[in-house]
Design an enzyme around this catalytic site. Structure first.
Site, mmCIF file in Angstrom:
data_model
loop_
_atom_site.group_PDB
_atom_site.id
_atom_site.type_symbol
_atom_site.label_atom_id
_atom_site.label_comp_id
_atom_site.label_asym_id
_atom_site.label_seq_id
_atom_site.Cartn_x
_atom_site.Cartn_y
_atom_site.Cartn_z
ATOM 1 N N HIS A 135 0.810 -1.221 0.000
ATOM 2 C CA HIS A 135 0.000 0.000 0.000
ATOM 3 C C HIS A 135 0.843 1.270 0.000
ATOM 4 O O HIS A 135 0.337 2.346 -0.300
ATOM 5 C CB HIS A 135 -1.000 -0.004 1.173
ATOM 6 C CG HIS A 135 -0.409 0.222 2.520
ATOM 7 N ND1 HIS A 135 -0.117 -0.797 3.396
ATOM 8 C CD2 HIS A 135 -0.061 1.360 3.169
ATOM 9 C CE1 HIS A 135 0.362 -0.312 4.517
ATOM 10 N NE2 HIS A 135 0.414 1.003 4.407
ATOM 11 N N ASP A 165 0.130 -7.657 1.317
ATOM 12 C CA ASP A 165 0.556 -6.276 1.501
ATOM 13 C C ASP A 165 2.074 -6.153 1.556
ATOM 14 O O ASP A 165 2.620 -5.369 2.326
ATOM 15 C CB ASP A 165 -0.071 -5.658 2.754
ATOM 16 C CG ASP A 165 -0.004 -4.125 2.717
ATOM 17 O OD1 ASP A 165 0.016 -3.566 1.605
ATOM 18 O OD2 ASP A 165 0.048 -3.507 3.796
ATOM 19 N N SER A 241 4.711 2.192 7.901
ATOM 20 C CA SER A 241 4.363 1.094 7.005
ATOM 21 C C SER A 241 5.579 0.581 6.249
ATOM 22 O O SER A 241 6.312 1.348 5.625
ATOM 23 C CB SER A 241 3.330 1.554 5.967
ATOM 24 O OG SER A 241 2.035 1.383 6.444
#
Length: 290
Positions: A135, A165, A241
């Protein structure tokens, strides 16, 4: 109601319903997971209302979030029903762990015509491969990484896997980019100290400390199928992230991916990471294809 966290106030994904929270008629689609941008309806204000699981990349214009589903409350976690024997040789020197991890962690920056996103990543091997979250790079713009020495390198996206992911980047190999060792999850225990390393809110080289809260937490990360995740109370915020969650040896336990948050706030001490075993398998496959 769309949650907004991190730089730029970009959407981070729709809410999800925590187990036991009442869903009013007409809001079932939010509980089931409707993509961001769908017409929002207000939820009733009940205990723990607004609890959501959101991606932790930091957008600067474009929406960098992804859908993540609710944990399954009934799923047992490792160590929940029996007390494991003490783990011999688990160090407590988190200063040393940070020193070993930081040279292998990078900031990841994506730029598009309409904005972009930023996150973190870590060096996977000595061939210049970087592991991050799908993402983070989903905006499909130009990608650069910034190492711990401040050098900015153009990165190529080798491959992505939205279901896990995980994404892999490639940069020119450098002695300043040190591959990180990976942990043996079979020997990892709930309660072990860990560090989340990355660039929350654009603050590169940030280290936060906590413990492993659970090893087999069922959540929906990236795709539609629930998968096990490593849960931690180490502070994880937008921009973390793709960065590593490392143990006290500086070994990667997981890839920081999402946090639970209340009413659009930041970290509340419940974060999730893709287990390193799965991340390594996906990354190896992507590298082989690329």
């Amino acid at each position: 109601m769309t949650l907004t966290t991190g730089l730029g106030g970009s959407p981070r994904g729709p809410e999800f319903v925590s187990p036991g929270i009442f869903v009013s008629p007409g809001n079932e689609e939010r509980a089931a997971g409707v993509p961001a941008g769908a017409p929002a309806r207000r939820w009733p204000l009940v205990a723990a209302a607004g609890l959501a699981l959101v991606a932790v990349s930091a957008g600067t214009g474009g929406a960098a979030g992804y859908l993540a589903g609710s944990p399954t409350a009934a799923t047992p976690t490792t160590g929940a029903t029996s007390v494991p024997p003490p783990v011999a040789g688990v160090p407590s020197d988190l200063v040393g762990a940070a020193a070993r991890a930081l040279p292998g962690v990078v900031s990841v920056q994506v730029r598009t015509g309409s904005g972009g996103a930023s996150g973190s990543g870590f060096v996977f091997d000595d061939r210049g491969h970087i592991v991050t979250n799908n993402h983070v790079v989903a905006a499909q713009g130009s990608v650069t990484v910034v190492g711990s020495d401040g050098r900015r390198l153009t990165a190529e996206v080798v491959g992505t896997d939205p279901n896990s992911d995980i994404a892999v980047l490639r940069v020119t190999p450098s002695a300043a980019l040190r591959p990180l060792a990976v942990a043996d999850l079979s020997a990892t225990r709930v309660g072990e100290p860990v560090l989340a390393v990355g660039s929350p809110l654009g603050l590169s080289g940030t280290v936060t400390a906590g413990i492993i809260s659970a090893l087999d937490r069922q959540v929906r990360l990236g795709g539609t199928v629930r998968q096990t995740a490593v849960q931690t109370d180490a502070s994880i915020n937008p921009g973390n992230s793709g960065g590593p969650l490392v143990n006290a040896r500086g070994e990667v336990v997981g890839v920081n991916t999402a946090i639970a948050t209340l009413e659009g706030g930041g970290s509340i001490g419940i974060g999730f990471a893709v287990p390193i075993d799965r991340a390594r398998q996906v990354a190896t496959t992507l590298i082989g294809r690329g």
